[in-house]
Each structure stands twice: as C-alpha cells, then as structure tokens.
Design an enzyme around this catalytic site. Structure first.
Site, PDB file in Angstrom:
ATOM      1  N   GLU A 386       0.828  -1.213   0.000  1.00 13.80           N
ATOM      2  CA  GLU A 386       0.000   0.000   0.000  1.00 13.80           C
ATOM      3  C   GLU A 386       0.858   1.257   0.000  1.00 13.80           C
ATOM      4  OE1 GLU A 386      -2.896  -0.697  -0.774  1.00 13.80           O
ATOM      5  OE2 GLU A 386      -2.816  -2.804  -0.186  1.00 13.80           O
ATOM      6  N   GLU A 408      -0.978  -2.679 -10.029  1.00 17.15           N
ATOM      7  CA  GLU A 408      -0.975  -3.740  -9.010  1.00 17.15           C
ATOM      8  C   GLU A 408       0.248  -4.646  -9.120  1.00 17.15           C
ATOM      9  OE1 GLU A 408      -2.540  -3.454  -6.573  1.00 17.15           O
ATOM     10  OE2 GLU A 408      -4.337  -2.320  -7.061  1.00 17.15           O
TER      11      GLU A 408
HETATM   12 ZN   LIG Z   1      -2.559  -2.633  -4.790  1.00 14.77          ZN
END
Ligand SMILES: [Zn+2]
Ligand SMILES: *[C@@H]1O[C@H](CO)[C@@H](O)[C@H](O)[C@H]1NC(C)=O
Ligand SMILES: *[C@@H]1O[C@H](CO)[C@@H](O)[C@H](O)[C@H]1NC(C)=O
Ligand SMILES: *[C@@H]1O[C@H](CO)[C@@H](O)[C@H](O)[C@H]1NC(C)=O
Ligand SMILES: *[C@@H]1O[C@H](CO)[C@@H](O)[C@H](O)[C@H]1NC(C)=O
Length: 965
Positions: A386, A408
C-alpha cells in the site's frame, strides 16, 4: 488494493492432508458484481418542463451518450467541495442507516455541449428549487437552464439536459444535495459493525475502488478525472473523522437539533476519485513519524486493539518503509500525513486511499502473543504494497483500468523490496517466487488465461473492471516486472522509475510511458546491452497471455521455446500479435558456475556453451528471475536428480524449489513422465529448507486432490510418512523437543510443514503432540500455550482428530478471539473436522453474518470444500443457495471467482463434469458476473484433471508403492 486474502501460510499439502485446503496464494478484491436490475431506465422527472429523452429500446446506433459506460470528453472536473454526514444509528423513518451530503463540483467545459453526465449510483437526490441540481456559471459565464435531469441506472449516471450550451473554456459549478444508504455492503460509503465491551459499535467507512465513489457523492468517477477535493465530515460528538488530508478545523455545532462535530480537512492534492476515503469511528490511535521529516504517521484501530498494543508492529515498520520508498523512488512522500486504519469489515486485503490506507484487521494488527510469523510477514508485505502505491498509482495513476496490471503488478513486486528493507533477515525477496511467480504460472498456463494488458475499449462495465483484480494482474504483473528489473538491473530500473514519477506526478499515464523512461535509463547506462528495446521485449510478456517452456538439449546445445499449456490438448483460440513467442532472458549455471546470460529470441536456436559432456550439468533460470519453465534432455534431468540426491546444496535453494515445480508442471502437461516429477521429491529425505518442501507440498497437494478418494491414497501417505520423518525429527531436535522456536524465518515456516505433514501421514508421536496441546488449551481456555506459529496446524489437526466437543470449543474461541488473525486460524481449522453434520452446520453459518462476517464467507466455504469430507457438502450447498449467494452476498463481500475455483478444484470425474455443466446451464441466464472467466477455467481444469487421472493413475500407484517400501 492488496490481495484480498492470504492463506498460503503453511497450508499446502499440510492443509489438504488434514482435511482442509488452501495452498495457492489467493487473490483479490472480493469480486464485485452489480446486478443491472434496470435496463435503460430513463426517469425524466423534475423540472417544470419535462422533455422526455429519447429512450432507445431498440439497438439502433448511434446510441445516446448516457448509454455508454465511459464519460465523454466534454467536461473535466477541477475541484469538489463535499460535506458528508453519516448517521451511526438507524433512521427511524426509513429503518435504514443513512448518510446525507452536499457536493459542489467545479468543472471546466472542454468542448461545447448541452449535456452533463456525472456518475451517481444509488443516491436519492434532493430537489433544489425544483431540480435535482443547481448549475452556476463561474467567472462571468452564464449557466444555461436545466431542461430535465434523470438517473440513468444502468450506466450509473446523473444526466442533466440543458436548454443552451456550456461554452468551451468556461467553468461552472454543479451543486447537489443527496441521501444514501450506509449499507453493510462493503462498497462506497458503507458501515462496519463490531462489539466492544458488550456494546455494539458502528463505523462509517469507505471503499471507492474501482467504481464506488459515485455511490458516496455525484462525481466524474474515472481515474483520469483528477481533481482537488475539499472534504468536510459531520459526525456525532465524541467520534473522530478521518479523510485523505489532515484535519484543519474541528467545531462543535448543532444542525437540525442534533449536536454534532464538524471536521474540515485540508484540500487534497490533485487526485482520482477511487482513492478517496471517509471514516467516522470512535477508534483510538498511536502516532509516529518518518525520521527527519514532519510527516505524521498514525495507526488507527478499535480502542481495545490499540490499548493492547496491536498497532505497534505496523507503526514500527511504516516509518522505515516510507523512508525506503523515498530513497528508492528518489521522491519525497507527497502528503503531510499517513494514516492507516484496521476495519472489522473490509472486502479486499487493504486499500491504498491516498493518505488514509484502509486494512482488514489481519493485515494491520499484530499481537506478539498470538500472531504467527506468517501473520507478521503478511502485515509487512501488505503495508509495503500500500505504501508503494502512495507514489506509483496515487501520485501517477493509470489513465484507465485496462492498465491496472501495471499499478498492481508494480506494487506487488516492490512490496517485497519494501518488506525486505524493514525485515532484512526474512529473505522475502526469494519468497516472491513461491508467493507470486509459481502462483501466476499455474493460472497463466491455462488456455483460458488472458494477457496482462487489456485494450481500453474492452474494459468498460464495472463488472469487467472488477474481474481484472485477479492473479494475472497481481502476480504475473509482479513476476514480469521483477524479470524486467533483473535484466535492466535494479539501479537502472529505479532510475527510470524516478524520472517517470517526477515527469507524470499528479497526472495519468499508459504503460508505454514507463517503458519509455526505463528505456532512457537503459540507454544512459554504459555497458548495459539489451537484444531489443524495452518495448519490444516487454510487449511480448504483457500483450500475449501465457509464457514459454524453454527446452535445453545439453547433448547438442539446442534450445527451443513454445507456449506452455497445462493441458496440451486445450485449444488456444485467442490470437497473439507475437505468435506466442517471447524474448526470453535466461540466466544459467553450468556445474555450479554462473555463465554469461543468454537471450532466446527465436523459436529454436543453438547455444554451444550449453552443450555438455560427461557428468556436466546445466541449470537454467537461476533465481527464477525469468517468467518461464525449463525442460531438459533426459540425460541432464538424470544428472540433476543425481546431484539432488547426493549433494543437493550444490543447487541454490530457489532452484531446488524450481526443479520440483517445473517437473511437476511439465508432467501435468505430459511433457515429461509423472515419475520424473515424483523422483524430484526423493531428495526431500535430506532437505531441511522451506522452499523446496513448500513447493513439493503444494504440488503433491494436487495428487491428494485427485487421489484422496482412491486406492492411491494409502501408498502415497506411506511414502510421505517416510519422507517427512527425518524432517520431523530434525525439528524435534533443534527445538529441544518442541519447547523452542527456530531462529530463521523460513525454518519457522518449515517447522509447521514438518508437523502438519507428519501428523496427517501418521508419523508416530505427532498426533499425540497436537491433540495434547489442544486438550491443555481446552482445560485452560484463558491460557493458550500453543505457539502462535503452530496454532493453525495444531488446531486443524486436533479438530480433525476430535469431534463435537473440540469443534464447539474452537467455535467459542473463534467468537471470543480478541485479534482477527487468531479468529482466522480458528475459522480455517473449524473446516478440518471429519464429521459431516458439523461441516454442514458450519456451511449454514456462512449465510448468517452474525456468525461469519460477509467478508469471510467465501473463504470458509472454500476451506470446507478443501476437506475431502466437505467437498460434496460444499458443492451441494453452493448450488442450493446460489441465488442467495449471488444476489445478496454478491457485493464487495464475496469473491465469486474464488468460490468457483475453490469448490471445483477436486473435480476429475465424468460425473462431476456433468454436474458442473448442468450448473452452468441452469444459471446461464443470470450469468456469472465477475466469475465468468473462473467458470471457463473450472471447466478447462476439470477436463484436464480427468485426462490426467486416466493417464497417470496406474503409474503413480506403482511408483508410490515401490518407493514407500
Ligand atoms: Zn494494490
Ligand atoms: C470550497 O471550500 C473552500 C473551503 O471551505 C472554499 O474556500 C471554496 O470557496 C469552496 N469552493 C466552492 C466551489 O464552493
Ligand atoms: C431512496 O428512495 C427510494 C425510493 O423512494 C427509497 O426506497 C430508499 O429507501 C431511499 N433511500 C434512502 C437512503 O433514503
Ligand atoms: C466537542 O464536544 C466534545 C464532546 O462533547 C468534546 O469532547 C470536545 O472537546 C468538543 N470539541 C470542541 C472543539 O469544542
Ligand atoms: C517496535 O519497536 C520497538 C523499539 O524498537 C520494540 O521495542 C518493539 O518490540 C517493537 N514492537 C513490535 C510489535 O515489533
């Protein structure tokens, strides 16, 4: 967002043998399926004159702009002023939890238009002088009158038809007042509940990614529609309000007779709507900072969790990790504060809201007295993931969701670097091979896989966006970026990254922008030679699905590559722009010595240094830095196997794991004999390291799924008993008869493997150990002496060996657990019982949110399906309750892709295939939403399993029988 859940902790074969399953690293945003209840529901309502917009019930083109899911390019937002007031008690008149709000958005007109489209979903708009909206011209512009406005339910718009045109270059302000439900659906602005000291407490919190900001306030809800947000929250006195920025003003006031507090936050930086967060709670916090920096770092959680010190580990690692990223990106942390908060109900693993990161409790809270080393590693890697997004993703954002993989995949890759900086002794940068690379390969070897990068025009509807949050996006994304960073070298990679981030800060990019900056960094590096441009090399890995198997013939030095398919008979009907050929960077060793890396660029080539003689051996893809599998001529295989059984440490530990994983997968694909794969497990008798054991464990897990209902089971158990006994005894010795815990992180993991495999294969003394520990705990529930690392395995083993008494005790402990990670271990272990009625009762608990939180329902069902006794019960349960699961649990709370995969993993018979096909037909009409791809994959897997079992069963039975003697 971080992966939804994580159950790879020591749960491969171990779990399987004991009755429950897990094994693979699991993904995902709990899938989000929005049932489109209403088609083309035009509601021309308010206003004096109502001009009914042309309803297109026919499929004629051109369609109306509001029938497209993507916003037109006529308007762009500049800033918003949003005030939200969540009510944490049920509204007497509606019987609902609600929130009210006001929003002003200032936007610029880019192209003349008489239509405003702004996202808005499930909000009831209050009429403002007869209209749903008020439009004001700014800087001397005159706002045209509103003719009509309506909610376009299907495409989730508020549509405003104007009498005249908005002028290009002018700015306007659109004001709305609205009311929404603060539902428990884990999407948009939602509520989470928990009980503390016997008091029920409600938290208002939010999850905007991917398309739920529009459920909190009307907004231009696309990632490229960046704007500045001025946020004010109104909340009950005594509660605390948090948002992306620091609070700048808190006043007590009275509104409509209610005594409330009003908290105003500093304006945000220019940012995307999906990164907003609004939270009201009575949580407590602890505070720290980044060294030499006045960034405020806080960890928030339930008061009790904070009081018991569960936030300290997160606080301890956050500062150093932020500092690591500042150095790595060569860019300072862009915001004035970093809040991280643990929520009792949360669908994903965590969400990178800019400045206010939200987590599942298990991903943030750590208690040294009850959390395992696996819990700790999970916390470190999720936080790291994060925090990596604070720059990559938040400061610079993909233009559209089709590039989600870059966001991601990148965060997943660098999360291991960040975690390594905080915990350098763990060796997590090697563990990435087990946690991402192997998992990605197992999905990407299917003909129903998909390329990392999708076309922008193919990703349009919210369900298509949420389907992207899968293993390919996260794990393959991480694996190919790791490969890129490896062949560029980490300093060059980081340099390109840094100029990329600085160039595009506060704006949006496409993946080609990153390639360009990495190319610039490569070009300015003397001595770095690449066979082609970054773009040429990488596009082959991201624009075509799959990956190659490279075959090296050491007798001739010839090498070839071809698309690796788990089922060689499966039909690849997806065309590839590169004809399923890759540019493969290959590091390799010969007789233990590093060789000059080789680039395989064609289907076949000859590389004479790979030609060997005598007892020379070759091993390619060292450190598994490349995303491909390797096969050899049988002579080289034999030499590698001989080496493993005589001097296994001559091969680096990662590659010992790789040999096992490649061999088993090549055998699944019928490229090598299954007995060759089984032979790669013979050396485990002498192996003490975690990575090879874990890999073998996972791969044999497949054998258990296929054969635990057949006559192969007995000899297979006997073989494993024989292989694991030395490992079990080793740990017994080094832990002084189980009284200590090994020093090394991976040894701690392997201790768990030793116990779980030993217990489930009946190694003498094992079950007595676990059931004894569990009995002791039952006798003194307030004093659990089982070491946190071992708890999950011990609970599972004891519950599998026990009956109702053990189960009910564990259930009570589950309900009373003071930390979510302990509850998760019990939730898993409860699925290990062999008593059918207990499993059925447990399944039914999954539909009762008072018993099992919605966020956990899928995982529980999947755990039960992993148990050989629970398999058919879970399948029947899901089929029986499909409508309910699909429609009522369909929100952010249940990952259907996971569910489908989990309940069909064992399928390997004609009968099961028929049942699956019938199930698909029966539900074809309503469709499978975000699990559509998972359903195709389940069919493909089932067929492949059937073939595999038919072809291999006899040989496998013979092999285990001979080798267990
Ligand atoms: Zn992520
Ligand atoms: C938004 O709020 C800020 C601070 O309260 C104020 O200065 C600004 O004028 C407001 N803007 C609009 C468009 O209402
Ligand atoms: C919104 O309006 C609908 C229709 O009147 C009503 O059923 C619903 O409860 C309202 N929602 C809220 C949160 O007020
Ligand atoms: C507002 O009221 C709460 C509770 O009544 C009190 O604790 C707090 O100090 C007050 N805050 C301000 C800014 O007056
Ligand atoms: C956090 O760091 C402090 C100081 O180094 C240390 O004493 C403490 O044990 C750490 N806490 C956790 C949970 O790691």
């Amino acid at each position: 967002m971080a992966k939804g859940f994580y159950i790879s902790k020591n749960m491969g074969l171990a779990g399987l043998l004991m009755g429950a399953v897990a094994g693979v690293v699991i993904i995902a945003l709990a899938a989000v399926y929005d049932k489109e209840k209403t088609k083309n529901q035009n509601k021309p309502v308010d206003g004096v004159t109502t001009v009914s917009p042309t309803t297109s019930s026919t499929l004629s083109t051109p369609k109306n702009p509001w029938e497209y899911y993507r916003l037109p390019d006529s308007l762009s937002p500049v800033s918003y002023n949003i005030t939200l007031w969540p009510r944490l008690v049920v509204n007497a008149s509606t019987g609902l939890y609600i929130f009210t709000g006001q929003s002003d958005v200032v936007f610029r007109c880019e192209k003349e238009t008489d239509l405003i489209l702004i996202h808005c979903n499930k909000l009831n708009l209050t009429l403002l002088s007869g209209h749903r909206v008020r439009l004001t011209g700014l800087d001397g512009a005159t706002a045209p009158n509103v003719i009509s406005s309506w909610l376009q339910v299907k495409t989730e718009y508020l549509v405003i038809q104007l009498k005249g045109k908005l002028a290009a270059g002018k700015s306007y302000r659109l004001s709305t007042d609205f009311q929404g439900e603060l539902a428990d659906d884990l999407k948009g602005f939602y509520r989470s509940e928990y009980t503390e000291d016997g008091v029920k407490k409600v938290v208002a919190t939010s999850q905007m990614q991917a398309t739920f900001a529009r459920k909190a306030f009307p907004c231009f809800d696309e990632p490229a529609m960046k704007a500045v947000f001025h946020v004010t929250l109104i909340h009950q006195r005594g509660t605390v309000a948090l948002s992306n920025g620091r609070d700048v003003e808190t006043v007590n006031t009275t509104i409509d007779g209610a005594e409330v507090t009003k908290t105003r936050f500093e304006p945000t930086k220019r940012m995307s709507t999906y990164l907003l967060a609004f939270i009201v709670s009575d949580f407590a916090h602890i505070t720290g900072s980044i060294e030499n920096n006045n960034v405020l770092v806080r960890i928030w959680a339930r008061r009790k969790a904070i009081a018991e010190g569960h936030g300290y580990y997160a606080l301890n690692v956050t500062g150093p990790m932020l500092q690591f990223y500042e150095g790595y990106y060569n860019a300072s942390y862009p915001l004035s504060k970093s809040d991280q908060i643990a929520l009792p109900d949360f669908s994903a693993g965590a969400m990178e809201n800019w400045g206010l990161i939200t987590y599942r409790e298990t991903a943030l809270l750590f208690n040294p007295a009850s959390s395992s080393n696996g819990d700790k590693e999970w916390i470190a890697t999720v936080i790291s993931h994060e925090l990596a997004h604070m720059w990559f993703g938040n400061l610079v954002t993909m233009k559209w969701w089709n590039d989600l993989w870059l966001n991601e995949g990148f965060a997943s890759y660098v999360s291991y670097l960040g975690a390594d900086s905080a915990e350098p002794t763990w060796n997590v940068t090697d563990l990435i091979v087990l946690k991402e690379v192997h998992g990605a390969m197992s999905v990407d070897a299917l003909a129903s896989s998909h390329p990392l990068s999708a076309k922008e025009e193919d990703i349009v509807r919210p369900a298509q966006i949420s389907e992207l949050f899968d293993t390919i996006t996260y794990s393959k994304g991480a694996a190919v970026l790791r490969m890129l960073s490896d062949f560029l070298t980490e300093p060059v990679f980081a340099r390109g990254l840094s100029t990329y981030l600085n160039t595009f800060q506060y704006s949006n990019t496409v993946y080609q922008d990153l390639w360009k900056h990495l190319q610039m960094a490569a070009d300015s590096t003397p001595g770095l030679e690449l066979p082609a441009s970054v773009d040429d090399i990488m596009n082959r890995w991201i624009l075509q699905m799959g990956f190659p198997v490279v075959t090296i013939d050491t007798a001739t030095g010839s090498i070839n590559q071809r698309h690796f398919l788990l089922d060689p008979d499966s039909v690849v009907d997806r065309p590839s722009p590169f004809n399923y050929e890759w540019i493969v960077p290959m590091k390799w060793i010969k007789n233990g010595n590093d060789q000059t890396p080789y680039w395989l660029q064609t289907e076949t080539a000859t590389h004479l240094p790979m030609k060997t003689s005598g007892s020379d051996w070759v091993l390619a893809n060292t450190k598994v830095s490349g995303f491909f599998r390797v096969n050899y001529d049988s002579g080289n295989w034999d030499r590698l196997l001989t080496l493993l059984s005589t001097d296994h440490e001559a091969i680096p530990v990662i590659n010992r794991a790789q040999i096992v994983d490649d061999a088993f997968n090549l055998a699944r694909a019928r490229t090598v004999n299954t007995t060759l794969a089984l032979r790669t497990t013979l050396f485990l008798q002498r192996e003490r390291e975690y990575m090879p054991w874990q890999t073998a464990n996972k791969n044999l897990g497949y054998f258990f799924l296929m054969f635990d209902r057949s006559d192969v089971y007995g000899p297979m158990q006997a073989y494993l008993n024989k292989q694991v006994t030395p490992l079990f005894n080793h740990f017994k010795t080094i832990t002084a008869d189980w009284t200590k815990i090994p020093e090394k992180h991976t040894d701690q993991y392997n201790q768990v493997n030793a116990i779980s495999i030993a217990c489930s294969t009946g190694v003498a003394g094992c079950e007595e150990l676990t059931t004894g520990w569990f009995k002791d705990w039952m006798n003194t529930p307030e004093n659990n002496m089982i070491h946190p690392n071992l708890r999950q395995t011990v609970y599972c083993s004891a519950i599998a060996a026990g009956g109702m008494e053990e189960w009910d005790f564990a259930w009570r402990m589950y309900k009373e657990a003071s930390i979510a990670s302990e509850a998760d271990k019990l939730m898993y272990a409860l699925a290990c019982t062999r008593v059918p009625w207990l499993l059925n009762r447990y399944l039914n608990y999954c539909l009762d949110p008072e018993k099992i939180r919605k966020q956990d329902a899928t995982f529980t069902i999947v755990y039960i399906a992993g148990n050989v006794v629970g398999q058919s019960l879970a399948w029947d349960f899901v089929r029986t309750n499909w409508d309910h699961l699909f429609n009522d649990y369909g929100g952010g709370s249940l990952s259907f892709a996971r569910l489908i995969e989990g309940i069909t993993r064992r399928f390997s018979s004609e009968f099961e295939l028929k049942q699956l096909q019938q199930f698909i037909e029966e539900n074809a009409e309503q469709g499978f939403g975000s699990a559509t791809l998972a359903v195709d994959q389940a069919l493909e897997r089932t067929k492949a399993n059937m073939k595999w079992v038919a072809e291999n069963k006899k040989d496998i039975l013979t092999w285990f029988t001979v080798n267990s003697a």
